[in-house]
Design a protein around this motif. Structure first.
Motif, PDB file in Angstrom:
ATOM      1  N   ARG A   2       0.923   4.180  -2.841  1.00  0.00           N
ATOM      2  CA  ARG A   2       0.714   5.575  -2.469  1.00  0.00           C
ATOM      3  C   ARG A   2       1.883   6.427  -2.971  1.00  0.00           C
ATOM      4  O   ARG A   2       1.685   7.522  -3.506  1.00  0.00           O
TER       5      ARG A   2
ATOM      6  N   THR B  82      -8.902   9.297   2.571  1.00  0.00           N
ATOM      7  CA  THR B  82      -7.498   9.392   2.968  1.00  0.00           C
ATOM      8  C   THR B  82      -7.287   8.813   4.362  1.00  0.00           C
ATOM      9  O   THR B  82      -6.339   8.049   4.594  1.00  0.00           O
TER      10      THR B  82
ATOM     11  N   GLU C 126      -7.445   5.064   4.244  1.00  0.00           N
ATOM     12  CA  GLU C 126      -6.210   4.481   3.706  1.00  0.00           C
ATOM     13  C   GLU C 126      -5.136   4.409   4.792  1.00  0.00           C
ATOM     14  O   GLU C 126      -4.463   3.389   4.950  1.00  0.00           O
TER      15      GLU C 126
ATOM     16  N   ARG D 259       0.832  -1.205   0.000  1.00  0.00           N
ATOM     17  CA  ARG D 259       0.000   0.000   0.000  1.00  0.00           C
ATOM     18  C   ARG D 259       0.867   1.255   0.000  1.00  0.00           C
ATOM     19  O   ARG D 259       0.567   2.225  -0.705  1.00  0.00           O
TER      20      ARG D 259
END
Length: 77
Positions: free
Chosen positions: A17, A52, A55, A13
């Motif tokens: 990102r 956001t 995440e 992840r």
């Protein structure tokens, strides 16, 4: 083994990102150079903040940290 899998997932992840961040910076440079036009659009800022936070919340699950977000469902955005 489960801990390793969680760390690999977190690393994946983070890599995605970082890739998005680099692509955004490159796009911004292209726009500033005039090679790519700006495309302005309205967006729901509350939804962006929630996405956001979600995440980052996934990242904190691997480290037993908690994260909260208090954004009204409807706002002036």
């Amino acid at each position: 083994m489960e801990k390793r899998r969680a760390f690999y997932g977190a690393q994946e992840r983070a890599t995605r990102r970082l890739t998005r961040l680099v692509e955004s910076l490159l796009d911004f440079g292209r726009m500033e150079a005039g090679a790519r036009p700006y495309r302005l659009e309205r967006l729901d800022a509350g939804r962006l903040v929630k996405a956001t936070v979600e995440e980052f919340r996934q990242e904190t699950n691997a480290t037993n940290m908690e994260m909260g977000c208090a954004v009204p469902d409807e706002g002036p955005w």
